[in-house]
Design an enzyme around this catalytic site. Structure first.
Site, PDB file in Angstrom:
ATOM      1  N   ARG A  67     -49.215 113.419-123.731  1.00 38.18           N
ATOM      2  CA  ARG A  67     -50.577 113.230-124.244  1.00 38.18           C
ATOM      3  C   ARG A  67     -51.591 113.362-123.110  1.00 38.18           C
ATOM      4  NH1 ARG A  67     -54.237 108.530-124.377  1.00 38.18           N
ATOM      5  NH2 ARG A  67     -52.731 107.461-123.069  1.00 38.18           N
TER       6      ARG A  67
ATOM      7  N   HIS B  24     -46.738 103.895-120.357  1.00 38.27           N
ATOM      8  CA  HIS B  24     -48.093 103.738-120.878  1.00 38.27           C
ATOM      9  C   HIS B  24     -48.220 104.029-122.364  1.00 38.27           C
ATOM     10  CE1 HIS B  24     -52.390 103.495-120.609  1.00 38.27           C
ATOM     11  NE2 HIS B  24     -52.591 104.763-120.860  1.00 38.27           N
TER      12      HIS B  24
ATOM     13  N   ARG C  45     -50.547 113.461-116.512  1.00 42.75           N
ATOM     14  CA  ARG C  45     -49.886 112.230-116.080  1.00 42.75           C
ATOM     15  C   ARG C  45     -48.402 112.413-115.790  1.00 42.75           C
ATOM     16  NH1 ARG C  45     -53.001 108.331-120.397  1.00 42.75           N
ATOM     17  NH2 ARG C  45     -54.951 108.411-119.252  1.00 42.75           N
TER      18      ARG C  45
ATOM     19  N   PHE D 219     -61.213 114.047-117.266  1.00 39.14           N
ATOM     20  CA  PHE D 219     -59.999 113.245-117.439  1.00 39.14           C
ATOM     21  C   PHE D 219     -58.803 114.148-117.207  1.00 39.14           C
ATOM     22  CE2 PHE D 219     -58.569 109.149-119.416  1.00 39.14           C
ATOM     23  CZ  PHE D 219     -59.593 108.355-118.901  1.00 39.14           C
TER      24      PHE D 219
ATOM     25  N   HIS E 277     -47.919 106.383-116.853  1.00 44.04           N
ATOM     26  CA  HIS E 277     -49.240 106.539-116.247  1.00 44.04           C
ATOM     27  C   HIS E 277     -49.030 106.408-114.745  1.00 44.04           C
ATOM     28  CE1 HIS E 277     -53.429 106.025-115.291  1.00 44.04           C
ATOM     29  NE2 HIS E 277     -53.774 106.163-116.550  1.00 44.04           N
TER      30      HIS E 277
ATOM     31  N   GLU F  14     -57.507 106.063-115.328  1.00 44.68           N
ATOM     32  CA  GLU F  14     -57.671 107.413-114.799  1.00 44.68           C
ATOM     33  C   GLU F  14     -59.127 107.665-114.388  1.00 44.68           C
ATOM     34  OE1 GLU F  14     -54.895 109.966-116.585  1.00 44.68           O
ATOM     35  OE2 GLU F  14     -56.473 111.368-117.151  1.00 44.68           O
TER      36      GLU F  14
ATOM     37  N   LEU G 211     -53.044  98.428-115.861  1.00 48.52           N
ATOM     38  CA  LEU G 211     -53.521  99.796-115.664  1.00 48.52           C
ATOM     39  C   LEU G 211     -54.749  99.868-114.764  1.00 48.52           C
ATOM     40  CD1 LEU G 211     -53.437 102.813-116.693  1.00 48.52           C
ATOM     41  CD2 LEU G 211     -55.195 102.101-118.281  1.00 48.52           C
TER      42      LEU G 211
ATOM     43  N   GLN H 157     -44.703 108.399-122.134  1.00 49.55           N
ATOM     44  CA  GLN H 157     -45.612 108.720-121.030  1.00 49.55           C
ATOM     45  C   GLN H 157     -45.676 107.616-119.983  1.00 49.55           C
ATOM     46  OE1 GLN H 157     -50.161 108.981-121.502  1.00 49.55           O
ATOM     47  NE2 GLN H 157     -49.516 111.050-120.992  1.00 49.55           N
TER      48      GLN H 157
HETATM   49  C1  LIG Z   1     -54.258  99.521-120.790  1.00 49.49           C
HETATM   50  C2  LIG Z   1     -54.454 100.716-121.682  1.00 49.49           C
HETATM   51  C3  LIG Z   1     -55.530 101.567-121.481  1.00 49.49           C
HETATM   52  C4  LIG Z   1     -55.706 102.670-122.302  1.00 49.49           C
HETATM   53  N1  LIG Z   1     -56.767 103.486-122.086  1.00 49.49           N
HETATM   54  C5  LIG Z   1     -56.995 104.523-122.909  1.00 49.49           C
HETATM   55  C6  LIG Z   1     -58.153 105.348-122.754  1.00 49.49           C
HETATM   56  O1  LIG Z   1     -58.986 105.140-121.892  1.00 49.49           O
HETATM   57  N2  LIG Z   1     -58.308 106.375-123.620  1.00 49.49           N
HETATM   58  C7  LIG Z   1     -57.430 106.645-124.605  1.00 49.49           C
HETATM   59  O2  LIG Z   1     -57.632 107.590-125.381  1.00 49.49           O
HETATM   60  N3  LIG Z   1     -56.327 105.866-124.782  1.00 49.49           N
HETATM   61  C8  LIG Z   1     -56.106 104.823-123.970  1.00 49.49           C
HETATM   62  N4  LIG Z   1     -54.986 104.039-124.161  1.00 49.49           N
HETATM   63  C9  LIG Z   1     -54.148 104.275-125.335  1.00 49.49           C
HETATM   64  C10 LIG Z   1     -54.858 103.744-126.583  1.00 49.49           C
HETATM   65  O3  LIG Z   1     -55.625 102.632-126.234  1.00 49.49           O
HETATM   66  C11 LIG Z   1     -53.879 103.339-127.678  1.00 49.49           C
HETATM   67  O4  LIG Z   1     -52.977 104.366-127.933  1.00 49.49           O
HETATM   68  C12 LIG Z   1     -54.624 103.026-128.974  1.00 49.49           C
HETATM   69  O5  LIG Z   1     -55.677 102.121-128.734  1.00 49.49           O
HETATM   70  C13 LIG Z   1     -53.676 102.459-130.006  1.00 49.49           C
HETATM   71  O6  LIG Z   1     -54.418 102.020-131.124  1.00 49.49           O
HETATM   72  P1  LIG Z   1     -53.669 101.624-132.473  1.00 49.49           P
HETATM   73  O7  LIG Z   1     -54.741 101.250-133.435  1.00 49.49           O
HETATM   74  O8  LIG Z   1     -52.729 102.686-132.843  1.00 49.49           O
HETATM   75  O9  LIG Z   1     -52.790 100.346-132.088  1.00 49.49           O
HETATM   76  P2  LIG Z   1     -53.151  98.944-131.399  1.00 49.49           P
HETATM   77  O10 LIG Z   1     -54.540  98.870-130.910  1.00 49.49           O
HETATM   78  O11 LIG Z   1     -52.055  98.678-130.441  1.00 49.49           O
HETATM   79  O12 LIG Z   1     -53.050  97.920-132.609  1.00 49.49           O
HETATM   80  C14 LIG Z   1     -51.817  97.598-133.234  1.00 49.49           C
HETATM   81  C15 LIG Z   1     -52.061  96.583-134.315  1.00 49.49           C
HETATM   82  O13 LIG Z   1     -50.872  96.406-135.056  1.00 49.49           O
HETATM   83  C16 LIG Z   1     -50.662  95.042-135.297  1.00 49.49           C
HETATM   84  N5  LIG Z   1     -49.220  94.829-135.473  1.00 49.49           N
HETATM   85  C17 LIG Z   1     -48.207  95.331-134.741  1.00 49.49           C
HETATM   86  N6  LIG Z   1     -47.021  94.888-135.205  1.00 49.49           N
HETATM   87  C18 LIG Z   1     -47.295  94.108-136.270  1.00 49.49           C
HETATM   88  C19 LIG Z   1     -46.495  93.352-137.174  1.00 49.49           C
HETATM   89  N7  LIG Z   1     -45.153  93.303-137.083  1.00 49.49           N
HETATM   90  N8  LIG Z   1     -47.122  92.650-138.155  1.00 49.49           N
HETATM   91  C20 LIG Z   1     -48.472  92.648-138.254  1.00 49.49           C
HETATM   92  N9  LIG Z   1     -49.262  93.341-137.419  1.00 49.49           N
HETATM   93  C21 LIG Z   1     -48.684  94.061-136.450  1.00 49.49           C
HETATM   94  C22 LIG Z   1     -51.239  94.339-134.086  1.00 49.49           C
HETATM   95  O14 LIG Z   1     -51.569  93.012-134.384  1.00 49.49           O
HETATM   96  C23 LIG Z   1     -52.472  95.200-133.811  1.00 49.49           C
HETATM   97  O15 LIG Z   1     -53.562  94.751-134.581  1.00 49.49           O
HETATM   98  C24 LIG Z   1     -54.789 102.932-123.341  1.00 49.49           C
HETATM   99  C25 LIG Z   1     -53.718 102.086-123.545  1.00 49.49           C
HETATM  100  C26 LIG Z   1     -53.530 101.006-122.700  1.00 49.49           C
HETATM  101  C27 LIG Z   1     -52.316 100.152-122.914  1.00 49.49           C
END
Ligand SMILES: Cc1cc2nc3c(=O)[nH]c(=O)nc-3n(C[C@H](O)[C@H](O)[C@H](O)COP(=O)(O)OP(=O)(O)OC[C@H]3O[C@@H](n4cnc5c(N)ncnc54)[C@H](O)[C@@H]3O)c2cc1C
Length: 600
Positions: free
Chosen positions: A395, A360, A292, A118, A234, A247, A244, A232
């Protein structure tokens, strides 16, 4: 006045971090009751969209030090090295734990866990489940969380305010979207796991729900946002939608070419191009797998030189994976083929994919320590909404899924300890605060006179301003201009009006509340960026093109002020074993403790 719903711990967010935190609490003490509040069903959290994979050392020829070094140099030395060491050490056990809970990691023919290279990782250490890694991880976490009776789900509840009493965070006011009622959910500890804020920019891979709500909630109660200037891009999003193209497409051997069919990255000091037909490929870091920030910046230079291709959705370059063969594409990158076919109208087996850089990930977020604790007692944060910091100024791909696990678990354990050590709450005071919040929402949006401003107009102007002044390259005057626009937008927001005044699933009300979060978070990004007069990682100032460790090897902390711009303070970066050095790619990794003299 609505009665408080009482729990020991409230977690806001049902993505990777929120679910991992909930399970960690239950594992420590099944007697603790957990409320898991999420504005969408947990399985719709953005984690589900992650494709490429999650990093952790697994191969014999890899080591924790190598993972730490890649992360630190990738961060342009802004990551806290004690946090990174903690992160890489706990990463493998978290991914193995996920396996035990049922995550179907892809395998080598001999049964070993398969890993792919990666960006910025000098060795293969990215675990994956085809190209739907986040989907499988989130499923695994969700189904595991359902086993614990102590976890109660508040799905489709929208958190609008943290309840702070007696100097401690003691719960949250949230709108039950089905009824439109604001309810207090009280607890002795609160964990924010609300994800990122890519939606403050127009072109982003982020789902529509990533509006920075949790960052704004913390910011409004005086908790600083750390390193917000680091956003960041992408390098490979689809034009138009920003969807997306992972990668993994490049780690499997995909190449980037400009309008002349040239692998232009060879001109940007990202290592030597490998022969894509070499059978050993992709066993070594290729220039397409540079970090990136560097790849996104190279795109801007190609555009300036007239080497990009004009498309109906702006300039693009081509991501070519045709040489990988239909079989490999179907086996390893099925989702890439599906997305390119459905959203760009081309089959990548036959044609190159048009791509452009898109926003991203937010490296910055709510300021926490290594246990997810924020400066406000009782308030914790983990996942993308938090900044520990392991990501620094840039990152590395595949570190953040693992981060949601390592720090989700850490924050869960720390919040459980905090809850057990702290006594009962004054529910009456918290109910009164929630009642105030209900009155505010009604007065400002649901019962207000018709105002002159609309959500879409303000959001559109925010996007234009951010894209123009706070994008891949920034200047003092550009950032000042965005800051002025933001001041006007804040002022215009006061006159905003919504048409839907109903109580049942009022999505317009949700959108107007999200817009408020976006404006707050954008302010922190712009002002942190204005004051960082150097270029580092994803923050590139053309007026200050060099990294300036003497002045800025420091985290920024943005504190919200009631009127006027945020106050920016600084905090030393923790350096343990790898003194700051230059980032160079395509060379062998450095030995720890000797980084200074090895020319990297
Ligand atoms: C398309 C894409 C591909 C990616 N691919 C990779 C990868 O291959 N490898 C990697 O390491 N990272 C990857 N990332 C980054 C990574 O996926 C994210 O940084 C990570 O999953 C975030 O997880 P999280 O639990 O912090 O938040 P999230 O999964 O975004 O969850 C946020 C939660 O908060 C809740 N929430 C938000 N605001 C409120 C509110 N006001 N009230 C109540 N609930 C709320 C939402 O409902 C949700 O449940 C990718 C990101 C994207 C966008």
């Amino acid at each position: 006045m609505a009665h408080a719903i009482q729990h020991d711990i409230v977690i806001i967010g049902g993505g990777g971090a929120g679910l991992r935190a909930a399970i960690a609490v239950a594992q420590i003490d099944q007697g603790l009751s957990v409320a898991l509040v999420s504005k969408v069903y947990p399985m719709r959290s953005h984690t589900v969209a992650a494709e490429g994979g999650a990093a952790a050392v697994v191969r014999d020829d890899d080591s924790l030090d190598k993972h730490a070094y890649d992360t630190i140099s990738g961060s342009d030395w802004m990551a806290d090295q004690d946090a990174v060491e903690q992160f890489v050490a706990e990463a493998p056990q978290e991914l193995i734990q996920l396996e035990h809970w049922g995550c179907p990691w892809s395998r080598e023919p001999d049964g070993h866990v398969a890993v792919r290279p990666f960006g910025g990782m000098a060795i293969e250490r990215t675990w994956f489940a085809a190209d739907k890694t986040g989907f499988h991880m989130l499923h695994t976490l969700y189904q595991t969380s359902l086993k614990y009776d102590g976890i109660t789900f508040y799905d489709e509840w929208f958190a609008t305010k943290l309840l702070v009493d007696d100097g401690r965070c003691q719960g949250v006011a949230a709108i039950e979207l089905r009824s439109g009622q604001v309810r207090p959910i009280t607890a002795r500890a609160v964990i924010l796991c609300t994800g990122g804020a890519g939606r403050i920019f127009p072109f982003t891979t982020n789902g529509a729900i990533k509006t920075g709500d949790g960052m704004a909630l913390a910011y409004r109660v005086g908790v600083p946002l750390k390193d917000m200037e680091f956003v960041q891009y992408h390098p490979t999003g689809l034009p138009g939608t920003g969807i997306l193209i992972t990668e993994a497409a490049r780690s499997e051997g995909g190449i980037l070419v400009n309008r002349h069919g040239e692998r232009y990255l060879k001109n940007y000091q990202l290592g030597e191009p490998l022969d894509v037909h070499d059978p050993r490929h992709p066993q070594k870091l290729t220039m397409e797998l540079g970090p990136r920030d560097r790849l996104s910046q190279a795109f801007i230079h190609e555009m300036a030189k007239g080497n990009t291709i004009e498309s109906p959705f702006g300039h693009v370059v081509s991501l070519d994976i045709r040489h990988l063969s239909e079989r490999t594409i179907n086996q390893k990158l099925p989702f890439v083929r599906e997305l390119a076919t459905n959203y760009a109208g081309i089959d990548p087996v036959k044609e190159p994919i048009p791509v452009r850089p898109v926003v991203h990930y937010m490296m910055g977020g709510v300021h926490t320590d290594g246990h997810g604790a924020t400066p406000l007692p009782g308030l914790f944060a983990a996942g993308e909404c938090a900044c520990v910091s392991i990501n620094g100024a840039n990152r590395l791909g595949s570190n953040s899924l693992t981060e949601t696990l390592v720090y989700g678990a850490r924050a869960g354990r720390a919040a459980a300890r905090f809850a057990r050590e702290h006594g009962p709450l004054d529910a009456g005071a918290l109910e009164a605060q929630a009642a105030d919040e209900q009155r505010r929402v009604t007065r400002q949006y649901l019962a207000a006179e018709k105002g002159t401003e609309r959500i879409a107009a303000i959001r559109g102007e925010l996007w234009d301003a951010m894209e123009q002044g706070a994008g891949i390259y920034r200047t003092e005057s550009g950032l000042r201009k965005v800051s002025e626009t933001l001041d006007q937008l804040h002022e215009r927001y006061q006159r905003i009006s919504i048409d839907d005044r109903s109580n049942c699933f009022n999505t317009e009300l949700v959108a107007v509340l999200e817009l408020q979060s976006m404006l707050d978070v954008a302010g922190a990004v712009v002002h942190s960026g204005l004051q960082r007069r150097e270029s580092r990682g994803s923050h590139q100032r053309t007026d200050f093109p060099k990294r300036d460790d003497a002045r800025y090897l420091k985290h920024s902390l943005a504190y919200r002020s009631e009127a006027g711009p945020p106050r920016i303070e600084y905090l030393q970066v923790t350096v343990t074993r790898w003194p700051p050095a230059e980032r160079v790619y395509g060379a062998e990794p450095a030995e720890p403790g000797s980084a200074h003299g090895n020319g990297r």
